[in-house]
Design an enzyme around this catalytic site. Sequence first.
Site, PDB file in Angstrom:
ATOM      1  N   ILE A 246      -4.959  -0.159   1.129  1.00  0.00           N
ATOM      2  CA  ILE A 246      -3.604  -0.709   1.261  1.00  0.00           C
ATOM      3  C   ILE A 246      -2.905  -0.752  -0.093  1.00  0.00           C
ATOM      4  O   ILE A 246      -1.698  -0.507  -0.195  1.00  0.00           O
ATOM      5  CB  ILE A 246      -3.649  -2.097   1.902  1.00  0.00           C
ATOM      6  CG1 ILE A 246      -4.198  -1.990   3.326  1.00  0.00           C
ATOM      7  CG2 ILE A 246      -2.271  -2.743   1.905  1.00  0.00           C
ATOM      8  CD1 ILE A 246      -3.478  -0.989   4.218  1.00  0.00           C
ATOM      9  N   PHE A 362      -1.300  -7.549   5.858  1.00  0.00           N
ATOM     10  CA  PHE A 362      -2.570  -7.099   6.447  1.00  0.00           C
ATOM     11  C   PHE A 362      -3.643  -6.817   5.400  1.00  0.00           C
ATOM     12  O   PHE A 362      -3.368  -6.816   4.203  1.00  0.00           O
ATOM     13  CB  PHE A 362      -2.389  -5.923   7.408  1.00  0.00           C
ATOM     14  CG  PHE A 362      -1.642  -4.716   6.918  1.00  0.00           C
ATOM     15  CD1 PHE A 362      -1.496  -4.426   5.587  1.00  0.00           C
ATOM     16  CD2 PHE A 362      -1.087  -3.825   7.840  1.00  0.00           C
ATOM     17  CE1 PHE A 362      -0.831  -3.299   5.154  1.00  0.00           C
ATOM     18  CE2 PHE A 362      -0.406  -2.698   7.426  1.00  0.00           C
ATOM     19  CZ  PHE A 362      -0.279  -2.441   6.082  1.00  0.00           C
ATOM     20  N   GLU A 363      -4.878  -6.621   5.896  1.00  0.00           N
ATOM     21  CA  GLU A 363      -6.088  -6.525   5.048  1.00  0.00           C
ATOM     22  C   GLU A 363      -6.253  -7.775   4.175  1.00  0.00           C
ATOM     23  O   GLU A 363      -6.688  -7.705   3.027  1.00  0.00           O
ATOM     24  CB  GLU A 363      -6.048  -5.266   4.166  1.00  0.00           C
ATOM     25  CG  GLU A 363      -6.115  -3.970   4.925  1.00  0.00           C
ATOM     26  CD  GLU A 363      -7.444  -3.742   5.636  1.00  0.00           C
ATOM     27  OE1 GLU A 363      -8.383  -4.539   5.429  1.00  0.00           O
ATOM     28  OE2 GLU A 363      -7.547  -2.778   6.400  1.00  0.00           O
ATOM     29  N   GLY A 364      -5.924  -8.919   4.752  1.00  0.00           N
ATOM     30  CA  GLY A 364      -5.983 -10.178   4.020  1.00  0.00           C
ATOM     31  C   GLY A 364      -4.647 -10.450   3.364  1.00  0.00           C
ATOM     32  O   GLY A 364      -4.198  -9.680   2.512  1.00  0.00           O
TER      33      GLY A 364
END
Length: 379
Positions: A246, A362-364
């Site tokens: 990301i 997203f992705e944390g």
Amino acid sequence: MDVDRLLPTLEAADLIALTREIAEKELAPRVEEHESTETYPEGLFATLGRAGLLGLPYSEEYGGGGQLYEVYLQVLEELAARWAAVAVATSVHTLACHPLVAFGTEAQKERWLPDMLAGSLVGGYSLSEPQAGSDAAALSCRAERTDNGYRISGSKAWITHGGKAGFYALFARTAPGGHGISCFLAPGATEGLSFGRPERKMGLHGVPTTSAHWDGALLDTDRLIGVEGQGLQIAFSALDCGRLGIAACATGLAQAALTTAVEYANERTTFGRRIVDHQGLGFLLADMAAAVDSARATYLDAARRRDLGMPFGRQASVAKLIATDAAMKVTTDAVQVLGGYGYTRDFPAERYMREAKIMQIFEGTNQIQRLVISRGLAR
């Protein structure tokens, strides 16, 4: 404008050149149509697979590219600079392959991995649920052991490529408690698996994001990856790599916004001069360029540590935080540089700004990244 990259090998330089060629030919001409009409680019991922771009960081033994992670991430960045949704989906596919690569048996790898790395099977990652996002241990989707395999019941959420993917890395509960989650390699065409309508997103319209509903769907026993209860270990082992993906996508998006702003500033004139020559705007562009360069440097630092076998978890969180915040700032500033035109859909700046926001989530989320970084400092 092309990025002047420091690449480790001539082969890597050739790969970046190939990626740029494919991105300009296959992505750039199609992005506006599919993003504006919210339609899926059928056949595009097969094209990327045939070019070898969907298995780059994995072993050549099973059809991967055998590339360093720093090279793979720069390929992602080049894709994102033309079409962020496609780059994000490519990153998610790489993430979805990780459980089988790292925890699968040789028999499982031989059976499924070649098609996955060749892009014949494009993957989705099915971890989040409506009430379990950052708290992965709170999953409630169940996998009940039966004589014939595992019966899956429950709902999942926020699945990139939902309803389009050929397989999903699925995480479901096989026992109570945080250690009761297991990982499965689920076929996209499974009886009892259905998908909700695509989410009505702010951006990334070309690739659907959906919920999934498992209504007693049966998976064969050999679809279990690793052992029962190993699911969170498998999920967390891939998250640092996913965060780097990301970060690279966000950097590519920011680079595209910078390029758009610089080109416009060199062409537009006010008071008899190009607007780039006005110090106030020139300094804004300079700050944008510095943010993009800094984002690239942070993800490459983390990737090089990974390639050397060094710990890179904190650096991955730093990269994700820095790169996605930079993308939000740079895309917002690009709209400002273009003025009223930046607010219209006649120029891509407004799309870049919309697409940048999700990168911070997203992705944390970036709040989670700060938590990871601060905990590392506390130790």
